[in-house]
Design a protein around this motif. Structure first.
Motif, short mmCIF file in Angstrom:
data_model
loop_
_atom_site.label_atom_id
_atom_site.label_comp_id
_atom_site.label_asym_id
_atom_site.label_seq_id
_atom_site.Cartn_x
_atom_site.Cartn_y
_atom_site.Cartn_z
N VAL A 65 -6.27 3.05 -1.98
CA VAL A 65 -4.95 2.44 -2.07
C VAL A 65 -4.90 1.12 -1.31
O VAL A 65 -4.40 0.11 -1.82
CB VAL A 65 -3.85 3.40 -1.54
CG1 VAL A 65 -2.53 2.71 -1.42
CG2 VAL A 65 -3.74 4.62 -2.44
N SER A 66 -5.41 1.10 -0.09
CA SER A 66 -5.32 -0.12 0.72
C SER A 66 -6.09 -1.27 0.08
O SER A 66 -5.64 -2.41 0.09
CB SER A 66 -5.82 0.13 2.14
OG SER A 66 -7.15 0.58 2.10
N PHE A 105 2.03 1.87 -3.48
CA PHE A 105 0.99 2.45 -4.34
C PHE A 105 0.62 3.87 -3.94
O PHE A 105 0.23 4.67 -4.78
CB PHE A 105 -0.23 1.53 -4.42
CG PHE A 105 0.06 0.27 -5.17
CD1 PHE A 105 0.62 0.30 -6.43
CD2 PHE A 105 -0.17 -0.96 -4.60
CE1 PHE A 105 0.93 -0.86 -7.12
CE2 PHE A 105 0.12 -2.13 -5.27
CZ PHE A 105 0.67 -2.08 -6.54
N GLU A 106 0.75 4.18 -2.66
CA GLU A 106 0.57 5.58 -2.24
C GLU A 106 1.63 6.47 -2.88
O GLU A 106 1.34 7.56 -3.38
CB GLU A 106 0.65 5.70 -0.72
CG GLU A 106 -0.58 5.21 0.00
CD GLU A 106 -0.39 5.13 1.52
OE1 GLU A 106 0.63 5.63 2.05
OE2 GLU A 106 -1.28 4.57 2.17
N ARG A 124 1.37 10.37 -9.75
CA ARG A 124 0.52 9.73 -10.75
C ARG A 124 0.94 10.05 -12.18
O ARG A 124 1.10 9.16 -13.00
CB ARG A 124 -0.93 10.16 -10.50
CG ARG A 124 -1.93 9.55 -11.42
CD ARG A 124 -3.35 9.99 -11.03
NE ARG A 124 -4.24 9.69 -12.11
CZ ARG A 124 -4.54 10.54 -13.08
NH1 ARG A 124 -4.03 11.75 -13.10
NH2 ARG A 124 -5.35 10.18 -14.05
N GLY A 161 -7.15 6.33 -9.23
CA GLY A 161 -7.24 5.54 -8.00
C GLY A 161 -8.68 5.31 -7.59
O GLY A 161 -9.06 5.59 -6.45
N MET A 170 0.88 6.71 -6.59
CA MET A 170 -0.28 7.58 -6.84
C MET A 170 0.07 9.04 -6.56
O MET A 170 -0.41 9.94 -7.25
CB MET A 170 -1.48 7.15 -5.99
CG MET A 170 -2.73 7.99 -6.23
SD MET A 170 -3.27 8.08 -7.95
CE MET A 170 -4.15 6.55 -8.11
N ALA A 175 0.84 -1.21 0.00
CA ALA A 175 0.00 0.00 0.00
C ALA A 175 0.87 1.26 0.00
O ALA A 175 0.56 2.23 -0.68
CB ALA A 175 -0.94 -0.02 1.21
#
Length: 188
Positions: free
Chosen positions: A166-167, A89-90, A96, A162, A93, A86
């Motif tokens: 994210v999680s 991906f945070e 982005r 997104g 993002m 996560a």
């Protein structure tokens, strides 16, 4: 000396920003030095002090990305902790536009292959620990299938700003990674 370093950092930063702006509309293979220098409002001589071609600027951007973002992937693989995924991906993002450019059609295709190779060893090592009775060749076969699918999911998720939190996105990819071994049972 400090002023020189600041000027060099500024010059490289403006070239990187300008290149990323150009890459929103055209592939790296079509970017010229002249075009990049005009966008950055720098002369060609200044460009050549730091780089040989626009692809060199892109490679430096890619290096920065790998250094900053891939440590999260390493922690994920070491701990098998979806929270680390996560965090990756945070970070992706939060950058982005950069991520879409680097992994998209206008970036260098070699970058995605490089990420695939960086992730591959760690994933295969973890899968072999988790599933020791499976042959390495079978796990490699699955990885070659799974990686492009994961990249497409990531790019679609980024393009969709997104749409999943994210999680939740990290959790789903983590589950897919853990359950892809089920296909190997059918190989025998």
């Amino acid at each position: 000396m400090a002023n020189t370093d600041a000027r060099v950092r500024y010059t490289k930063a403006i070239l990187k920003e300008s290149l990323l702006e150009i890459l929103k509309t055209k592939p790296i293979a079509k970017v010229t030095i002249k075009e990049l220098c005009e966008a950055a409002q720098l002369n060609r001589g200044t460009f050549y002090l730091h780089y040989y071609e626009p692809n060199d600027v892109l490679k430096e951007i890619e290096e920065d990305f790998v250094r900053e973002k891939m440590s999260f992937m390493t922690h994920y693989l070491e701990d098998d902790n979806p929270d680390q995924l996560a965090k990756l991906f945070e970070a992706v993002m939060s950058n982005r536009e950069l991520s879409l450019i680097l992994f998209g059609h206008n970036g260098a295709p070699q970058f995605t292959e490089r990420i695939k190779a960086l992730v591959r060893d760690g994933v295969l090592r973890e899968w072999q620990k988790e599933f020791p009775r499976y042959r390495k060749a079978d796990l490699e076969f699955i990885y070659e299938f799974v990686f492009p699918g994961a990249m497409n999911l990531i790019l679609n998720w980024l393009a969709d700003s997104g749409s999943l939190p994210v999680s939740e996105f990290a959790h789903r990819l983590d589950l897919l990674g853990h359950y892809c071994h089920l296909a190997i049972r059918e190989f025998r």
